[in-house]
Motif scaffolding. Structure first.
Motif, PDB file in Angstrom:
ATOM      1  N   UNK A 187       0.701  -1.152  -0.214  1.00  0.00           N
ATOM      2  CA  UNK A 187       0.015  -0.140  -0.056  1.00  0.00           C
ATOM      3  C   UNK A 187       0.733   1.171  -0.039  1.00  0.00           C
ATOM      4  N   UNK A 188       1.967   1.143  -0.014  1.00  0.00           N
ATOM      5  CA  UNK A 188       3.002   2.530   0.364  1.00  0.00           C
ATOM      6  C   UNK A 188       3.917   2.581  -0.789  1.00  0.00           C
ATOM      7  N   UNK A 189       3.859   3.757  -1.574  1.00  0.00           N
ATOM      8  CA  UNK A 189       4.587   4.186  -2.528  1.00  0.00           C
ATOM      9  C   UNK A 189       6.133   4.061  -2.321  1.00  0.00           C
ATOM     10  N   UNK A 190       6.437   4.778  -1.012  1.00  0.00           N
ATOM     11  CA  UNK A 190       7.699   5.156  -0.419  1.00  0.00           C
ATOM     12  C   UNK A 190       7.606   4.918   0.792  1.00  0.00           C
ATOM     13  N   UNK A 191       8.750   4.106   1.006  1.00  0.00           N
ATOM     14  CA  UNK A 191       8.968   3.957   2.694  1.00  0.00           C
ATOM     15  C   UNK A 191      10.277   4.517   3.074  1.00  0.00           C
ATOM     16  N   UNK A 192      10.194   5.530   3.864  1.00  0.00           N
ATOM     17  CA  UNK A 192      11.372   6.205   4.588  1.00  0.00           C
ATOM     18  C   UNK A 192      11.457   6.048   6.008  1.00  0.00           C
ATOM     19  N   UNK A 193      10.789   4.701   6.306  1.00  0.00           N
ATOM     20  CA  UNK A 193      11.054   4.293   7.899  1.00  0.00           C
ATOM     21  C   UNK A 193      12.259   4.095   8.185  1.00  0.00           C
ATOM     22  N   UNK A 194      13.361   3.931   7.256  1.00  0.00           N
ATOM     23  CA  UNK A 194      14.508   3.761   7.828  1.00  0.00           C
ATOM     24  C   UNK A 194      15.310   4.926   8.415  1.00  0.00           C
ATOM     25  N   UNK A 195      14.802   5.801   8.133  1.00  0.00           N
ATOM     26  CA  UNK A 195      15.175   7.264   8.976  1.00  0.00           C
ATOM     27  C   UNK A 195      15.061   7.140  10.303  1.00  0.00           C
ATOM     28  N   UNK A 246       1.861   4.005 -12.169  1.00  0.00           N
ATOM     29  CA  UNK A 246       0.960   4.023 -11.478  1.00  0.00           C
ATOM     30  C   UNK A 246       1.305   3.884 -10.010  1.00  0.00           C
ATOM     31  N   UNK A 247       0.360   4.634  -9.065  1.00  0.00           N
ATOM     32  CA  UNK A 247       0.638   4.440  -7.527  1.00  0.00           C
ATOM     33  C   UNK A 247       0.032   3.249  -7.369  1.00  0.00           C
ATOM     34  N   UNK A 248       0.439   2.860  -5.880  1.00  0.00           N
ATOM     35  CA  UNK A 248      -0.123   1.572  -5.315  1.00  0.00           C
ATOM     36  C   UNK A 248      -1.397   1.684  -5.209  1.00  0.00           C
ATOM     37  N   UNK A 257      -8.179   1.578  -5.905  1.00  0.00           N
ATOM     38  CA  UNK A 257      -8.873   2.469  -4.995  1.00  0.00           C
ATOM     39  C   UNK A 257      -9.206   3.737  -5.634  1.00  0.00           C
ATOM     40  N   UNK A 258     -10.376   4.306  -5.595  1.00  0.00           N
ATOM     41  CA  UNK A 258     -10.605   5.436  -6.388  1.00  0.00           C
ATOM     42  C   UNK A 258     -11.394   6.561  -5.281  1.00  0.00           C
TER      43      UNK A 258
END
Length: 58
Positions: free
Chosen positions: A4-12, A38-40, A46-47
C-alpha cells in the motif's frame, strides 16, 4: 504494508537513512508518477478520495 505504500522512508527512524536520502526517494517517486507510473492505490483500484479538513486545525 508494502503493498500500500509507494515510498517507505522508515529507515530514517532506525538511523540507517538520512533526510537527504529520504527526500531523494520521495522526489524520484514524484517524478516517476508524473511521468506515468501508477501509484499503489491506483494499482489496487482505490478510487475514493477525501479531504477531511482544509486549512489549519487547532
Amino acid at each position: 504494508m508494502s503493498d500500500n505504500m509507494d515510498v517507505n522512508v522508515g529507515a530514517m527512524l532506525e538511523g540507517t537513512q538520512s533526510l537527504d536520502e529520504a527526500g531523494n526517494m520521495i522526489w524520484e517517486e514524484i517524478q516517476a508518477v508524473a511521468n506515468g507510473k501508477l501509484t499503489k492505490a491506483e494499482i489496487l483500484g482505490h478510487t475514493e478520495f477525501s479531504i477531511n479538513r482544509i486549512g489549519p486545525s487547532l
